[in-house]
Motif scaffolding. Structure first.
Motif, PDB file in Angstrom:
ATOM      1  N   VAL A 118      38.473 -55.456  31.690  1.00 19.96           N
ATOM      2  CA  VAL A 118      38.713 -54.872  29.979  1.00 19.96           C
ATOM      3  C   VAL A 118      36.630 -54.972  29.635  1.00 19.96           C
ATOM      4  O   VAL A 118      35.723 -55.905  29.910  1.00 19.96           O
ATOM      5  CB  VAL A 118      38.708 -55.895  29.269  1.00 19.96           C
ATOM      6  N   LEU A 119      36.549 -53.815  29.258  1.00 22.16           N
ATOM      7  CA  LEU A 119      34.624 -53.651  29.146  1.00 22.16           C
ATOM      8  C   LEU A 119      34.372 -54.118  27.498  1.00 22.16           C
ATOM      9  O   LEU A 119      34.938 -53.559  27.267  1.00 22.16           O
ATOM     10  CB  LEU A 119      33.942 -52.455  30.162  1.00 22.16           C
ATOM     11  N   THR A 120      33.533 -54.544  27.597  1.00 18.55           N
ATOM     12  CA  THR A 120      33.306 -54.874  26.078  1.00 18.55           C
ATOM     13  C   THR A 120      31.300 -53.959  26.014  1.00 18.55           C
ATOM     14  O   THR A 120      30.521 -54.146  26.815  1.00 18.55           O
ATOM     15  CB  THR A 120      32.939 -56.466  25.688  1.00 18.55           C
ATOM     16  N   ARG A 174      39.516 -50.691  28.800  1.00 19.89           N
ATOM     17  CA  ARG A 174      40.106 -50.460  29.695  1.00 19.89           C
ATOM     18  C   ARG A 174      40.664 -49.391  31.181  1.00 19.89           C
ATOM     19  O   ARG A 174      40.775 -49.124  30.531  1.00 19.89           O
ATOM     20  CB  ARG A 174      41.883 -51.726  29.433  1.00 19.89           C
ATOM     21  N   ASN A 226      29.774 -57.151  28.448  1.00 21.41           N
ATOM     22  CA  ASN A 226      30.503 -58.439  28.993  1.00 21.41           C
ATOM     23  C   ASN A 226      31.748 -57.883  30.083  1.00 21.41           C
ATOM     24  O   ASN A 226      32.024 -55.950  29.432  1.00 21.41           O
ATOM     25  CB  ASN A 226      31.504 -58.867  27.989  1.00 21.41           C
ATOM     26  N   VAL A 227      32.436 -58.041  30.798  1.00 19.76           N
ATOM     27  CA  VAL A 227      33.210 -57.696  32.145  1.00 19.76           C
ATOM     28  C   VAL A 227      34.571 -58.939  31.777  1.00 19.76           C
ATOM     29  O   VAL A 227      33.366 -59.760  32.452  1.00 19.76           O
ATOM     30  CB  VAL A 227      32.990 -56.631  32.498  1.00 19.76           C
ATOM     31  N   THR A 236      35.895 -52.234  22.931  1.00 21.20           N
ATOM     32  CA  THR A 236      36.462 -52.411  24.639  1.00 21.20           C
ATOM     33  C   THR A 236      36.857 -51.414  25.052  1.00 21.20           C
ATOM     34  O   THR A 236      37.428 -49.890  24.348  1.00 21.20           O
ATOM     35  CB  THR A 236      37.512 -53.607  24.235  1.00 21.20           C
TER      36      THR A 236
END
Length: 216
Positions: A60-62, A25, A47-48, A23
């Motif tokens: 927060v980006l996955t 941020r 995901n976000v 992840t």
């Protein structure tokens, strides 16, 4: 000169991807959220979610990852800032670049909002070219082409200059079976060379064509 928010986003995502982090941020102004929505929709991130901390909001980006038999690995996600605060780059819809033949995307800021190059062409509107994004996504195999060509020059460190049959000049290198078998390659030899669609300026020499092969 003010801070370049988009460059900060690109650097944060690129560094996290190179460091194999799951992840990352980033700050969440409106332009960031619009760019992240495109990354998610196009499959470049998994995901976000929005996160609040001390009255400040972050995204927060996955990052996308995939597995093989050797364990988890992550492909390198390539992001390149184009237009900058000190040098704005604009394009009409007809001249928007195509990244890797359509495998990558261009993100633009237009009069109708942030969108991809495909959307801009459909809408027939141009705008400011914010960045290029490309990468090998999970489930996507890297495509390669096999060309034939003529060795025109021998270079240091097992490199060669190769003129392909389509007259393009590229750099070729030897590896694998050819290197292990100590197959000698000289200027004037014809070879088969494997070229990735992600970098058409160089390729791997996979076969030296013998005279009888050429005659056939």
């Amino acid at each position: 000169m003010g801070r370049d928010t988009i460059a900060d986003i690109i650097t944060s995502i690129r560094n996290a991807d190179m460091d194999k982090k799951i992840t990352v941020r980033i700050a969440s102004p409106n332009i960031t959220e619009n760019i992240v929505k495109i990354l998610l929709r196009e499959g470049f991130i998994e995901n976000v979610r929005k996160h609040q901390e001390s009255n400040k909001y972050f995204l927060v980006l996955t990052l996308r990852h995939r597995r093989n038999r050797k364990g988890t690995y992550r492909t390198i996600l390539n992001l390149k800032r184009i237009s900058r605060p000190g040098l704005r780059i604009y394009s009409n819809y007809q001249r928007i670049p195509r990244i890797l033949g359509g495998m990558g995307i261009v993100i633009l800021s237009t009069s109708r909002g942030i969108m991809t190059d495909r959307e801009a062409r459909l809408e027939r509107i141009g705008g400011e070219i914010l960045c290029y994004i490309w990468g090998v996504l999970p489930g996507m195999k890297e495509q390669k082409w096999i060309h034939e060509g003529l060795i025109t020059e021998s270079l240091p460190n097992g490199m060669f200059r190769v003129r392909l049959d389509n007259e393009n000049m590229i750099l070729g290198y030897v590896s694998g079976k050819i290197r292990r078998s100590f197959i000698r390659i000289l200027p004037g030899d014809r070879v088969k060379i494997e070229v990735s669609r992600y970098d058409s300026t160089k390729g791997r020499i996979i076969y030296r064509i013998r005279n009888k092969d050429s005659n056939n």
